[in-house]
Design an enzyme around this catalytic site. Structure first.
Site, PDB file in Angstrom:
ATOM      1  N   GLY A 178       0.828  -1.194   0.000  1.00 32.43           N
ATOM      2  CA  GLY A 178       0.000   0.000   0.000  1.00 32.43           C
ATOM      3  C   GLY A 178       0.863   1.244   0.000  1.00 32.43           C
ATOM      4  O   GLY A 178       2.049   1.186   0.357  1.00 32.43           O
ATOM      5  N   GLN A 231       2.939  10.045   1.455  1.00 31.29           N
ATOM      6  CA  GLN A 231       4.266   9.407   1.467  1.00 31.29           C
ATOM      7  C   GLN A 231       5.125   9.819   0.277  1.00 31.29           C
ATOM      8  O   GLN A 231       6.340   9.631   0.298  1.00 31.29           O
ATOM      9  CB  GLN A 231       4.130   7.876   1.484  1.00 31.29           C
ATOM     10  CG  GLN A 231       3.544   7.351   2.788  1.00 31.29           C
ATOM     11  CD  GLN A 231       3.460   5.839   2.750  1.00 31.29           C
ATOM     12  OE1 GLN A 231       2.487   5.283   2.265  1.00 31.29           O
ATOM     13  NE2 GLN A 231       4.480   5.168   3.252  1.00 31.29           N
ATOM     14  N   CYS A 238       6.102  -0.329   6.892  1.00 31.99           N
ATOM     15  CA  CYS A 238       5.691   0.870   6.164  1.00 31.99           C
ATOM     16  C   CYS A 238       6.875   1.351   5.334  1.00 31.99           C
ATOM     17  O   CYS A 238       8.001   1.359   5.829  1.00 31.99           O
ATOM     18  CB  CYS A 238       5.269   1.947   7.161  1.00 31.99           C
ATOM     19  SG  CYS A 238       4.740   3.482   6.400  1.00 31.99           S
ATOM     20  N   LEU A 239       6.604   1.731   4.089  1.00 35.06           N
ATOM     21  CA  LEU A 239       7.700   2.194   3.228  1.00 35.06           C
ATOM     22  C   LEU A 239       8.328   3.484   3.749  1.00 35.06           C
ATOM     23  O   LEU A 239       9.451   3.813   3.373  1.00 35.06           O
ATOM     24  CB  LEU A 239       7.188   2.381   1.795  1.00 35.06           C
ATOM     25  CG  LEU A 239       6.686   1.106   1.100  1.00 35.06           C
ATOM     26  CD1 LEU A 239       6.113   1.429  -0.270  1.00 35.06           C
ATOM     27  CD2 LEU A 239       7.791   0.070   0.991  1.00 35.06           C
ATOM     28  N   HIS A 274      -4.207   0.924   7.989  1.00 34.67           N
ATOM     29  CA  HIS A 274      -2.837   1.442   7.951  1.00 34.67           C
ATOM     30  C   HIS A 274      -2.721   2.600   6.948  1.00 34.67           C
ATOM     31  O   HIS A 274      -2.198   3.663   7.284  1.00 34.67           O
ATOM     32  CB  HIS A 274      -1.853   0.318   7.593  1.00 34.67           C
ATOM     33  CG  HIS A 274      -0.440   0.779   7.429  1.00 34.67           C
ATOM     34  ND1 HIS A 274       0.583   0.388   8.256  1.00 34.67           N
ATOM     35  CD2 HIS A 274       0.130   1.633   6.526  1.00 34.67           C
ATOM     36  CE1 HIS A 274       1.712   0.979   7.874  1.00 34.67           C
ATOM     37  NE2 HIS A 274       1.463   1.727   6.812  1.00 34.67           N
ATOM     38  N   GLU A 275      -3.220   2.371   5.733  1.00 36.59           N
ATOM     39  CA  GLU A 275      -3.067   3.398   4.694  1.00 36.59           C
ATOM     40  C   GLU A 275      -3.860   4.657   5.032  1.00 36.59           C
ATOM     41  O   GLU A 275      -3.370   5.779   4.852  1.00 36.59           O
ATOM     42  CB  GLU A 275      -3.475   2.848   3.327  1.00 36.59           C
ATOM     43  CG  GLU A 275      -2.568   1.747   2.797  1.00 36.59           C
ATOM     44  CD  GLU A 275      -1.090   2.081   2.861  1.00 36.59           C
ATOM     45  OE1 GLU A 275      -0.715   3.253   2.680  1.00 36.59           O
ATOM     46  OE2 GLU A 275      -0.294   1.163   3.135  1.00 36.59           O
ATOM     47  N   HIS A 285      -2.382   7.202   7.321  1.00 37.22           N
ATOM     48  CA  HIS A 285      -1.449   8.181   6.738  1.00 37.22           C
ATOM     49  C   HIS A 285      -2.148   9.496   6.416  1.00 37.22           C
ATOM     50  O   HIS A 285      -1.502  10.549   6.357  1.00 37.22           O
ATOM     51  CB  HIS A 285      -0.829   7.622   5.452  1.00 37.22           C
ATOM     52  CG  HIS A 285       0.311   6.673   5.679  1.00 37.22           C
ATOM     53  ND1 HIS A 285       1.523   7.063   6.209  1.00 37.22           N
ATOM     54  CD2 HIS A 285       0.424   5.342   5.429  1.00 37.22           C
ATOM     55  CE1 HIS A 285       2.328   6.018   6.277  1.00 37.22           C
ATOM     56  NE2 HIS A 285       1.687   4.961   5.819  1.00 37.22           N
TER      57      HIS A 285
HETATM   58 NI    NI Z   1       2.606   3.100   5.671  1.00 39.71          NI
END
Ligand code: NI
Length: 170
Positions: free
Chosen positions: A47, A52, A99-100, A141-142, A145
């Site tokens: 995701g 991000q 998480c990226l 999670h997404e 953000h």
């Molecule tokens: Ni993330």
């Protein structure tokens, strides 16, 4: 299409609330979605949220192309804009997340087991789904953000936060 730089924890934009998208089906929005897909795939992510890549708007993508990830749990590839989430149970379960924007780390995070989520795709078509398990976790999670929340802030016991290669070395 272009691979964008993913900003990392510590960058102030990751702590801000994202703004709603007001225009759908525009060339700019389609380009952003394509760039996000390419960026997520280049990092093998599950995701990615627009903040991000330094775009403070309410847009997330998640899920798998099943040809690319035949063993992945069933999360259809989704573009989700201006989302709202409603828990369908008070029950939560713990699961490992990464998480990226927090590269190399994993943490044990409680999430609602079942949720309803609503929003729109990039064409303005409504999305309304009841989901559970890993699908519900990825969406939570997404969408976090978009409210300036990163998963380490949700970890209840920081003993269950660490480097992926050490945590899962055995
Ligand atoms: Ni993330």
């Amino acid at each position: 299409m272009a691979i964008k730089e993913i900003i990392k924890m510590g960058h102030p934009l990751l702590l801000e609330k994202a703004k709603p998208v007001t225009e759908f089906d525009t060339p700019e929005l389609h380009k952003l979605v394509e760039d996000m897909i390419e960026t997520m795939e280049s990092e093998n992510g599950a995701g990615l949220a627009a903040p991000q890549i330094n775009e403070g708007i309410q847009l997330v993508i998640f899920g798998y192309d099943t040809e690319r990830y035949p063993d992945a749990e069933d999360v259809p590839f989704t573009v989700l804009i201006n989302p709202t989430i409603r828990p369908l149970t008070k029950e939560t379960e713990d699961g490992w997340e990464g998480c990226l924007s927090v590269p190399g780390m994993r943490g044990l995070v409680p999430r609602y087991k079942k949720i309803n989520y609503k929003g729109f795709d990039q064409y303005g078509k409504p999305i309304d789904r009841d989901v559970e398990g890993f699908h519900a976790r990825v969406v939570q999670h997404e969408c976090d953000h978009l409210i300036g929340m990163l998963y380490p802030l949700r970890i209840k016991d920081l003993r269950f936060f660490g480097f992926e290669d050490t945590l899962f070395s055995e």
